[in-house]
Motif scaffolding. Structure first.
Motif, mmCIF file in Angstrom:
data_model
loop_
_atom_site.group_PDB
_atom_site.id
_atom_site.type_symbol
_atom_site.label_atom_id
_atom_site.label_comp_id
_atom_site.label_asym_id
_atom_site.label_seq_id
_atom_site.Cartn_x
_atom_site.Cartn_y
_atom_site.Cartn_z
ATOM 1 N N ALA A 84 0.826 -1.211 0.000
ATOM 2 C CA ALA A 84 0.000 0.000 0.000
ATOM 3 C C ALA A 84 0.860 1.261 0.000
ATOM 4 N N VAL A 85 1.911 1.285 0.818
ATOM 5 C CA VAL A 85 2.778 2.468 0.900
ATOM 6 C C VAL A 85 3.482 2.717 -0.428
ATOM 7 N N PHE A 86 3.972 1.662 -1.059
ATOM 8 C CA PHE A 86 4.745 1.812 -2.296
ATOM 9 C C PHE A 86 3.947 1.440 -3.539
ATOM 10 N N ALA A 87 2.623 1.620 -3.481
ATOM 11 C CA ALA A 87 1.749 1.252 -4.603
ATOM 12 C C ALA A 87 2.124 1.959 -5.899
ATOM 13 N N ASP A 88 2.565 3.204 -5.824
ATOM 14 C CA ASP A 88 2.893 3.970 -7.027
ATOM 15 C C ASP A 88 4.398 4.080 -7.280
ATOM 16 N N VAL A 89 5.193 3.344 -6.519
ATOM 17 C CA VAL A 89 6.651 3.336 -6.722
ATOM 18 C C VAL A 89 6.993 2.124 -7.581
ATOM 19 N N PRO A 90 7.627 2.338 -8.731
ATOM 20 C CA PRO A 90 7.944 1.194 -9.593
ATOM 21 C C PRO A 90 8.952 0.252 -8.938
ATOM 22 N N GLU A 91 8.721 -1.045 -9.131
ATOM 23 C CA GLU A 91 9.661 -2.032 -8.604
ATOM 24 C C GLU A 91 10.864 -2.186 -9.513
ATOM 25 N N GLU A 92 10.683 -1.862 -10.778
ATOM 26 C CA GLU A 92 11.792 -1.901 -11.734
ATOM 27 C C GLU A 92 11.695 -0.675 -12.619
ATOM 28 N N LEU A 93 12.830 -0.113 -12.942
ATOM 29 C CA LEU A 93 12.857 1.023 -13.854
ATOM 30 C C LEU A 93 13.297 0.542 -15.223
ATOM 31 N N GLY A 94 12.597 0.987 -16.237
ATOM 32 C CA GLY A 94 12.959 0.641 -17.606
ATOM 33 C C GLY A 94 14.088 1.530 -18.107
ATOM 34 N N PRO A 95 14.497 1.318 -19.347
ATOM 35 C CA PRO A 95 15.554 2.157 -19.904
ATOM 36 C C PRO A 95 15.042 3.574 -20.103
ATOM 37 N N PRO A 96 15.949 4.546 -20.148
ATOM 38 C CA PRO A 96 15.504 5.924 -20.351
ATOM 39 C C PRO A 96 14.855 6.082 -21.723
ATOM 40 N N VAL A 97 13.942 7.007 -21.802
ATOM 41 C CA VAL A 97 13.241 7.272 -23.053
ATOM 42 C C VAL A 97 14.183 7.997 -24.007
ATOM 43 N N GLU A 98 14.248 7.519 -25.246
ATOM 44 C CA GLU A 98 15.070 8.161 -26.273
ATOM 45 C C GLU A 98 14.247 9.284 -26.880
ATOM 46 N N ARG A 99 14.729 10.517 -26.778
ATOM 47 C CA ARG A 99 13.940 11.653 -27.240
ATOM 48 C C ARG A 99 13.990 11.818 -28.751
ATOM 49 N N GLY A 100 15.123 11.698 -29.369
ATOM 50 C CA GLY A 100 15.193 11.850 -30.816
ATOM 51 C C GLY A 100 15.331 13.272 -31.293
ATOM 52 N N ASP A 101 15.053 14.245 -30.453
ATOM 53 C CA ASP A 101 15.176 15.635 -30.892
ATOM 54 C C ASP A 101 16.362 16.351 -30.253
ATOM 55 N N LEU A 102 17.221 15.591 -29.568
ATOM 56 C CA LEU A 102 18.406 16.189 -28.971
ATOM 57 C C LEU A 102 19.605 15.970 -29.890
ATOM 58 N N PRO A 103 20.328 17.036 -30.198
ATOM 59 C CA PRO A 103 21.470 16.891 -31.103
ATOM 60 C C PRO A 103 22.615 16.131 -30.442
ATOM 61 N N GLY A 104 23.389 15.455 -31.242
ATOM 62 C CA GLY A 104 24.543 14.719 -30.743
ATOM 63 C C GLY A 104 25.714 15.627 -30.418
ATOM 64 N N ARG A 105 25.674 16.860 -30.814
ATOM 65 C CA ARG A 105 26.754 17.804 -30.544
ATOM 66 C C ARG A 105 26.139 19.156 -30.191
ATOM 67 N N GLY A 106 26.950 20.060 -29.759
ATOM 68 C CA GLY A 106 26.461 21.386 -29.393
ATOM 69 C C GLY A 106 26.080 21.442 -27.927
ATOM 70 N N ASP A 107 25.161 22.337 -27.605
ATOM 71 C CA ASP A 107 24.813 22.545 -26.199
ATOM 72 C C ASP A 107 23.747 21.584 -25.675
ATOM 73 N N GLY A 108 23.228 20.721 -26.531
ATOM 74 C CA GLY A 108 22.259 19.725 -26.102
ATOM 75 C C GLY A 108 20.835 20.230 -26.067
ATOM 76 N N ALA A 109 20.619 21.473 -26.538
ATOM 77 C CA ALA A 109 19.248 21.990 -26.570
ATOM 78 C C ALA A 109 18.447 21.224 -27.618
ATOM 79 N N PRO A 110 17.152 21.027 -27.356
ATOM 80 C CA PRO A 110 16.328 20.318 -28.353
ATOM 81 C C PRO A 110 16.301 21.050 -29.695
ATOM 82 N N LEU A 111 16.221 20.291 -30.755
ATOM 83 C CA LEU A 111 16.089 20.877 -32.079
ATOM 84 C C LEU A 111 14.656 21.354 -32.238
ATOM 85 N N ASP A 112 14.486 22.598 -32.534
ATOM 86 C CA ASP A 112 13.154 23.175 -32.700
ATOM 87 C C ASP A 112 13.153 23.996 -33.970
#
Length: 193
Positions: free
Chosen positions: A159-187
């Motif tokens: 009950a206490v940890f009902a909303d706490v994941p027991e396992e974390l998946g891999p990070p979400v790949e955004r696809g709009d972040l450049p591989g170089r530069g300051d890392g700001a999203p491409l817009d």
């Protein structure tokens, strides 16, 4: 001849069941063991020895608020809605050597009875420092919450940890972040912009 009377067991059954129920209702549940706690919190980085809960009459644990606090502490918020007013008590745990707010709150047992819009106090449990921050709560309620701080029971962990994941998946790949530069999203700008 002596006559022995037997009380039918059927008549005693409700009494025995009632006594058993009274014995099991009162008191605090036995604390969960460190392995059971670790299995529930390992994925999010909460240290099992920093897992604590409290008991507050009229308050409900907001399970979506339960999570990691600081390096490896835990945070959980209890809420009470009374008409249009909402009261909250946030429990957070840390180690005494971790950075603490300045000034540190008073021990919960030493809270004065003067009303304040925001109250804070702390208690020590073993190697853990448990801080309680409240809004819309009187000092007596916060003192009682401090006295009731404890390790959750085994039956409470889900009950206490009902909303706490027991396992974390891999990070979400955004696809709009450049591989170089300051890392700001491409817009890229569209027509007219």
């Amino acid at each position: 001849m002596t006559r022995v009377r037997y009380v039918p067991l059927v008549l005693l059954a409700p009494v025995l069941l009632g006594l058993g129920a009274c014995a099991s209702l009162g008191g605090t549940p036995a604390p969960a063991d460190a392995d059971a706690i670790a299995a529930r919190v390992q994925a999010v980085g909460i240290a099992p020895d920093l897992v604590y809960v409290t008991d507050l009459d009229g308050f409900d644990l907001a399970t979506q608020s339960v999570g990691v606090m600081g390096t490896d502490g835990m945070s959980a918020t209890y809420t009470r809605v009374d008409g249009a007013a909402m009261a909250t008590v946030t429990l957070s745990t840390s180690r005494p050597g971790d950075p603490q707010p300045d000034p540190a709150p008073a021990p919960c047992a030493d809270l004065p009875d003067a009303d304040a819009p925001v109250l804070a106090c702390q208690v020590e449990r073993g190697e853990a420092l448990v801080r309680l921050d409240a809004q819309g709560v009187d000092p007596a309620t916060l003192r009682a919450a401090g006295e009731a701080v404890r390790v959750p029971g085994t039956a409470e962990l889900d009950a206490v940890f009902a909303d706490v994941p027991e396992e974390l998946g891999p990070p979400v790949e955004r696809g709009d972040l450049p591989g170089r530069g300051d890392g700001a999203p491409l817009d890229p700008t569209g027509e007219g912009g």
